[in-house]
Scaffold this motif. Structure first.
Motif, PDB file in Angstrom:
ATOM      1  N   UNK A 219       0.852  -1.199   0.000  1.00  9.31           N
ATOM      2  CA  UNK A 219       0.000   0.000   0.000  1.00  9.31           C
ATOM      3  C   UNK A 219       0.878   1.236   0.000  1.00  9.31           C
ATOM      4  N   UNK A 220       0.563   2.190  -0.863  1.00 12.03           N
ATOM      5  CA  UNK A 220       1.328   3.437  -0.913  1.00 12.03           C
ATOM      6  C   UNK A 220       1.011   4.273   0.319  1.00 12.03           C
ATOM      7  N   UNK A 221       2.057   4.762   0.998  1.00  8.31           N
ATOM      8  CA  UNK A 221       1.878   5.560   2.213  1.00  8.31           C
ATOM      9  C   UNK A 221       2.493   6.944   2.072  1.00  8.31           C
ATOM     10  N   UNK A 222       3.116   7.218   0.969  1.00 14.42           N
ATOM     11  CA  UNK A 222       3.729   8.525   0.729  1.00 14.42           C
ATOM     12  C   UNK A 222       3.952   8.706  -0.752  1.00 14.42           C
ATOM     13  N   UNK A 223       4.567   9.809  -1.102  1.00 12.92           N
ATOM     14  CA  UNK A 223       4.760  10.106  -2.515  1.00 12.92           C
ATOM     15  C   UNK A 223       5.656   9.077  -3.186  1.00 12.92           C
ATOM     16  N   UNK A 224       6.683   8.625  -2.446  1.00 11.65           N
ATOM     17  CA  UNK A 224       7.634   7.691  -3.054  1.00 11.65           C
ATOM     18  C   UNK A 224       7.807   6.424  -2.216  1.00 11.65           C
ATOM     19  N   UNK A 225       6.949   6.205  -1.247  1.00  5.75           N
ATOM     20  CA  UNK A 225       7.135   5.049  -0.352  1.00  5.75           C
ATOM     21  C   UNK A 225       5.874   4.201  -0.286  1.00  5.75           C
ATOM     22  N   UNK A 226       6.051   2.962   0.128  1.00  5.37           N
ATOM     23  CA  UNK A 226       4.928   2.052   0.294  1.00  5.37           C
ATOM     24  C   UNK A 226       5.259   1.045   1.382  1.00  5.37           C
ATOM     25  N   UNK A 227       4.215   0.425   1.935  1.00  7.89           N
ATOM     26  CA  UNK A 227       4.385  -0.599   2.964  1.00  7.89           C
ATOM     27  C   UNK A 227       3.805  -1.912   2.463  1.00  7.89           C
ATOM     28  N   UNK A 228       4.536  -2.994   2.698  1.00  9.43           N
ATOM     29  CA  UNK A 228       4.073  -4.298   2.243  1.00  9.43           C
ATOM     30  C   UNK A 228       2.993  -4.832   3.177  1.00  9.43           C
ATOM     31  N   UNK A 229       2.017  -5.526   2.584  1.00  6.90           N
ATOM     32  CA  UNK A 229       1.012  -6.211   3.383  1.00  6.90           C
ATOM     33  C   UNK A 229       1.629  -7.490   3.940  1.00  6.90           C
ATOM     34  N   UNK A 230       1.545  -7.662   5.249  1.00  5.18           N
ATOM     35  CA  UNK A 230       2.156  -8.848   5.855  1.00  5.18           C
ATOM     36  C   UNK A 230       1.179  -9.611   6.753  1.00  5.18           C
ATOM     37  N   UNK A 231      -0.046  -9.110   6.896  1.00  5.00           N
ATOM     38  CA  UNK A 231      -0.996  -9.785   7.777  1.00  5.00           C
ATOM     39  C   UNK A 231      -2.417  -9.516   7.281  1.00  5.00           C
TER      40      UNK A 231
END
Length: 313
Positions: free
Chosen positions: A190-202
């Motif tokens: 999921x995108x959380x910023x302009x150039x960053x994202x967090x992976x789904x892990x749960x």
């Protein structure tokens, strides 16, 4: 935050600790500084009202207090020439009025819903905001988001365009929503910023549509998912500029479905029908059958949504 070094000096002068609610408030307000391209102290009254309308009355008062204090500090240091958050300008009555307007029922017309989709599809978080918006709009996110929280891939009937909800209802939906939900289920991050994202892990289930970017104990997953979905609704209101609750968006979408189908199939204008003191028997039967077909069990009079809605009829 805009002018972060300036705000750090303000925090130091006011002896604000780094982890206090005040610091968190200014971090949250940073999104509006980015939106308007200016520092808080440079915002005019309309821009401050735009911010305030998205929060409760008590939060509005809290925000006004700290924004006003910051603006006063900026005045003393010649960063601005006027403090629009001053309680003498941004009065309690003004805040109360915009809060009452924001809390009043909103009817989202078919054209407005289309415009909202066009806005959301351009956002960084479209892969999660679009399915949430459309799921609520098409009636599968009632019961305080429980239907979305428990929604799994196995609950989606691709051929029939039906979603089997947690409350035991089969709701017919558009192919657009089916595609959005399946794309959301396949997403890895999921995108959380302009150039960053967090992976789904749960997730709640292995094939859950909506997932989590951190691992949680089983008993904590439900409240966390509920908070995340509320956050998404807040983001939708922020991007579209329309303060929407779950029930307002859902009621609007369901009525629009019935209104469209009534016109197309039977030539009935429900915009006119719901104003009548007594609904004609045939119209009532058509209305009920369309709701049953959709998988919704609400009465006609639940769609008297607001004065604005009555004016449209």
């Amino acid at each position: 935050m805009y002018h972060q070094s300036r705000k750090q000096r303000y925090f130091k002068d006011r002896q604000v600790d780094q982890n206090t609610r005040v610091k968190q408030l200014f971090e949250r307000l940073g999104q509006y500084e980015d939106k308007f391209g200016k520092d808080l102290c440079e915002m005019d009254l309309n821009e401050l009202l735009y911010i305030m309308k998205n929060y409760s009355f008590s939060t509005e008062l809290y925000m006004r207090s700290h924004i006003s204090d910051y603006n006063k500090w900026c005045l003393d240091h010649h960063y601005t020439s006027i403090n629009y958050a001053d309680p003498k300008i941004l009065t309690r009555n003004i805040l109360k009025e915009i809060n009452e307007i924001a809390l009043s029922d909103v009817y989202l017309s078919i054209e407005e819903a289309k415009r909202c989709r066009e806005i959301l599809i351009t956002t960084r978080s479209r892969e999660v905001l679009m399915p949430v918006f459309m799921a609520v709009y098409e009636g599968i996110a009632r019961n305080n988001f429980d239907d979305l929280i428990y929604l799994r891939r196995q609950d989606i009937d691709l051929e029939q365009c039906v979603v089997h909800t947690h409350r035991g209802k089969d709701v017919s939906v558009s192919r657009m929503l089916i595609g959005l939900l399946l794309r959301c289920e396949r997403a890895k991050s999921e995108k959380v910023g302009k150039y960053s994202e967090k992976k789904y892990i749960d997730s709640l289930f292995e094939d859950s549509i909506f997932k989590l970017t951190k691992e949680y104990r089983v008993e904590n997953k439900l409240p966390v998912l509920k908070r995340r979905l509320r956050l998404y609704m807040g983001k939708i209101s922020e991007y579209t500029g329309i303060h929407l609750t779950i029930s307002e968006l859902s009621n609007s979408g369901i009525f629009n479905y019935v209104y469209e189908q009534g016109m197309i199939r039977y030539g009935i204008n429900f915009m006119h029908e719901v104003k009548m003191e007594k609904i004609p028997d045939f119209s009532q039967r058509v209305y009920d059958s369309l709701l049953e077909e959709k998988g919704i069990d609400y009465g006609v009079y639940q769609y008297r949504l607001s004065n604005r809605f009555i004016d449209l009829m």
